[in-house]
Scaffold this motif. Sequence first.
Motif, PDB file in Angstrom:
ATOM      1  N   LYS A 138      42.795  30.941  43.204  1.00 23.59           N
ATOM      2  CA  LYS A 138      42.450  31.141  41.688  1.00 23.59           C
ATOM      3  C   LYS A 138      42.606  32.363  41.164  1.00 23.59           C
ATOM      4  CE  LYS A 138      39.047  27.336  42.408  1.00 23.59           C
ATOM      5  NZ  LYS A 138      37.553  26.981  42.384  1.00 23.59           N
ATOM      6  N   VAL A 139      42.951  32.621  40.026  1.00 21.72           N
ATOM      7  CA  VAL A 139      43.174  33.794  39.275  1.00 21.72           C
ATOM      8  C   VAL A 139      42.448  33.644  38.173  1.00 21.72           C
ATOM      9  CG1 VAL A 139      44.967  35.275  38.125  1.00 21.72           C
ATOM     10  CG2 VAL A 139      45.594  34.010  40.117  1.00 21.72           C
TER      11      VAL A 139
ATOM     12  N   VAL B  41      46.717  39.327  44.358  1.00 21.29           N
ATOM     13  CA  VAL B  41      47.930  39.198  45.039  1.00 21.29           C
ATOM     14  C   VAL B  41      48.812  38.019  44.449  1.00 21.29           C
ATOM     15  CG1 VAL B  41      48.777  38.223  47.356  1.00 21.29           C
ATOM     16  CG2 VAL B  41      47.009  40.177  47.350  1.00 21.29           C
ATOM     17  N   PRO B  42      48.281  36.899  43.936  1.00 20.80           N
ATOM     18  CA  PRO B  42      49.275  36.016  43.429  1.00 20.80           C
ATOM     19  C   PRO B  42      49.904  36.260  42.217  1.00 20.80           C
ATOM     20  CG  PRO B  42      47.099  34.980  43.935  1.00 20.80           C
ATOM     21  CD  PRO B  42      46.927  36.329  44.032  1.00 20.80           C
ATOM     22  N   LEU B  43      49.081  37.062  41.416  1.00 27.77           N
ATOM     23  CA  LEU B  43      50.020  37.745  40.279  1.00 27.77           C
ATOM     24  C   LEU B  43      51.107  38.709  40.438  1.00 27.77           C
ATOM     25  CD1 LEU B  43      47.235  37.653  37.508  1.00 27.77           C
ATOM     26  CD2 LEU B  43      49.223  36.199  37.479  1.00 27.77           C
ATOM     27  N   VAL B  44      50.737  39.502  41.466  1.00 24.16           N
ATOM     28  CA  VAL B  44      51.647  40.488  41.954  1.00 24.16           C
ATOM     29  C   VAL B  44      52.966  39.983  42.419  1.00 24.16           C
ATOM     30  CG1 VAL B  44      51.829  42.608  43.497  1.00 24.16           C
ATOM     31  CG2 VAL B  44      49.773  42.379  42.130  1.00 24.16           C
ATOM     32  N   THR B  45      52.507  38.937  43.207  1.00 28.32           N
ATOM     33  CA  THR B  45      53.636  38.285  43.855  1.00 28.32           C
ATOM     34  C   THR B  45      54.624  37.457  42.728  1.00 28.32           C
ATOM     35  OG1 THR B  45      52.462  37.759  46.045  1.00 28.32           O
ATOM     36  CG2 THR B  45      54.305  36.175  45.630  1.00 28.32           C
ATOM     37  N   VAL B  46      54.246  36.900  42.005  1.00 22.80           N
ATOM     38  CA  VAL B  46      55.008  36.323  41.077  1.00 22.80           C
ATOM     39  C   VAL B  46      55.810  37.362  39.972  1.00 22.80           C
ATOM     40  CG1 VAL B  46      54.958  35.102  38.633  1.00 22.80           C
ATOM     41  CG2 VAL B  46      53.598  34.151  40.654  1.00 22.80           C
ATOM     42  N   SER B  47      54.819  38.443  39.751  1.00 19.51           N
ATOM     43  CA  SER B  47      55.662  39.424  38.863  1.00 19.51           C
ATOM     44  C   SER B  47      56.778  40.066  39.553  1.00 19.51           C
ATOM     45  CB  SER B  47      54.391  40.688  38.664  1.00 19.51           C
ATOM     46  OG  SER B  47      53.501  39.842  37.783  1.00 19.51           O
ATOM     47  N   SER B  48      56.576  40.272  41.018  1.00 16.48           N
ATOM     48  CA  SER B  48      57.798  41.006  41.813  1.00 16.48           C
ATOM     49  C   SER B  48      58.799  40.055  41.854  1.00 16.48           C
ATOM     50  CB  SER B  48      57.038  41.451  43.279  1.00 16.48           C
ATOM     51  OG  SER B  48      55.876  42.096  43.104  1.00 16.48           O
ATOM     52  N   LEU B  49      58.381  38.615  42.003  1.00 18.20           N
ATOM     53  CA  LEU B  49      59.699  37.990  42.350  1.00 18.20           C
ATOM     54  C   LEU B  49      60.454  37.638  40.891  1.00 18.20           C
ATOM     55  CD1 LEU B  49      57.926  35.101  44.388  1.00 18.20           C
ATOM     56  CD2 LEU B  49      59.912  36.510  44.967  1.00 18.20           C
TER      57      LEU B  49
ATOM     58  N   VAL C  84      41.579  35.718  32.162  1.00 18.11           N
ATOM     59  CA  VAL C  84      41.783  37.100  31.313  1.00 18.11           C
ATOM     60  C   VAL C  84      43.123  37.644  32.033  1.00 18.11           C
ATOM     61  CG1 VAL C  84      40.820  39.331  30.652  1.00 18.11           C
ATOM     62  CG2 VAL C  84      39.445  37.438  30.477  1.00 18.11           C
ATOM     63  N   LEU C  85      42.917  37.917  33.379  1.00 16.57           N
ATOM     64  CA  LEU C  85      43.970  38.559  34.439  1.00 16.57           C
ATOM     65  C   LEU C  85      45.246  37.676  34.015  1.00 16.57           C
ATOM     66  CD1 LEU C  85      44.202  41.076  35.741  1.00 16.57           C
ATOM     67  CD2 LEU C  85      44.132  39.545  37.895  1.00 16.57           C
ATOM     68  N   LYS C  86      45.224  36.430  34.410  1.00 13.99           N
ATOM     69  CA  LYS C  86      46.380  35.576  33.889  1.00 13.99           C
ATOM     70  C   LYS C  86      47.117  35.615  32.713  1.00 13.99           C
ATOM     71  CE  LYS C  86      47.903  31.049  35.583  1.00 13.99           C
ATOM     72  NZ  LYS C  86      47.306  29.704  36.209  1.00 13.99           N
ATOM     73  N   GLN C  87      46.292  35.700  31.769  1.00 12.65           N
ATOM     74  CA  GLN C  87      46.698  35.676  30.260  1.00 12.65           C
ATOM     75  C   GLN C  87      47.393  36.965  30.014  1.00 12.65           C
ATOM     76  OE1 GLN C  87      43.808  35.269  27.249  1.00 12.65           O
ATOM     77  NE2 GLN C  87      45.283  35.164  25.664  1.00 12.65           N
ATOM     78  N   HIS C  88      46.895  37.954  30.745  1.00  7.48           N
ATOM     79  CA  HIS C  88      47.543  39.280  30.324  1.00  7.48           C
ATOM     80  C   HIS C  88      48.574  39.677  30.960  1.00  7.48           C
ATOM     81  CE1 HIS C  88      47.823  43.709  29.862  1.00  7.48           C
ATOM     82  NE2 HIS C  88      48.397  43.824  31.151  1.00  7.48           N
TER      83      HIS C  88
END
Length: 471
Positions: A325-326, A408-416, A329-333
């Motif tokens: 779960k993310v 971690v999930p958002l960093v992973t998605v961004s890095s990919l 606010v962080l997910k929207q940004h």
Amino acid sequence: MGGNTNTNKKRGVEWRINMGDGTSRVLEAESRFGLQRFVSKVGGFFQRAWRLGVNEPKKSIHCVKVGLALSLVSLFYYMRPLYNGVGGNAMWAVMTVVVVFEYTVGATLCKCVNRATGTFLAGALGVGVHWVARQSGERFEPIILQASVFLLATAATFSRFIPSIKARFDYGVMIFILTFSLISVSGYRVEKLFEMAHHRLSTIAIGASICIITTILFCPVWAGTELHNLIRNNMDKLSDSLDGCVADYFNTNSETSDKTLQGFKCALNSKATEESLANFARWEPAHGKFSFRHPWLEYVKVGASLRSCAYCIEALNGSMNLDAKVPDVLKQHFGNFCVRLSNKSSAVMKELAVVMSTMKKPTRIDFMVEEMRIAVQELENALKSLSKHPILPPEAKAGEAVTLVEVVPLVTVSSLLIEIAARTEKLVGAVNVVAEKAEFEVETAEEAKKGQSSKGGSKVGDEDKSEGLSL
């Protein structure tokens, strides 16, 4: 067996079969159900076959072409003058049609040339070795024949392991081994060896000629065109899959179908097909927009770049399906920057698909790549902003700070997404190499304006998405 009758009894309706001796027998339920399942499976098979023929008419036409070629070559059996002309070896022509007629023109030409060349070389060499053996006397004749079979078969088989020979001449080498062995063995007992070799070579040439004429003149399926369309379609599917995955994760588009999301798998599973089509396309004459020396091998490199992007999209799709779960606010940004980068990367892929379709050098691809780089820089800056906020371990309670599990999930998605953008640039380079070697025409000013106007609305939307919340 006689007819079927049904009798009403206390237990319900039962089926009986009248036997030939006048007695009747009850048809058990298992037998009836087994018959129904058999009929259902047969009916389902014919339905699937019908759908295949309707959805892919080229394959249905290919079947008709094979039947036509076999009908034409069979005339050498049915017509006495033709039968006498080939010395009763017409079966070799029929066998040639069966084994060399393939779906594409390039595959058929490859097998025809390989079979004719292998047969001719083996026949000439076999006759020569047979003459030398005859001149050596009856004592040494079988020894020379056996030694020649052993040495040439060994050398030819070893050549099949050489990559360059295996890729284009593997079938010809196999035919060479077969023909030389037959001539060497049968020639020991046959008197008119040269006449037999001549008749077999003639019938093989007849069968190969009929195959070539039929496959080129009647609804030809070009391996080069199939490869070209395959690469273009994979680009479109990758672009749609990338957009669909990111939009589905950040809830910006809920109408994306599973088929679109899984489109990247087409590129992952097409390696063998691309290499096979590229090999066969090299045998084809000039056709349509493609010249004889078209750089088909460069298409294999483009396909490899596509698969490189597809692997990242597959990893992206897997990371987005995790249960972590993310915070909204962080997910929207991060969603604003991720969606923007995804749109820019997919737009570049779409443009490359247009380049492959029109075979014209684009004038705006460099500008689109630069926009993608800017989107990458914006996402990297957003990732760096996380270092200004405290990140707690997973077991800590989340207050105003951000926990490691949430990041971690958002960093992973961004890095990919950043990696996909980098690999997309390599894809652009591979397509540029094809455009240079194939001498694509330069896009005119009017065509460039049309392309820009069609993308105008999406650019405005992308600019709006770039505005987001700050951490």
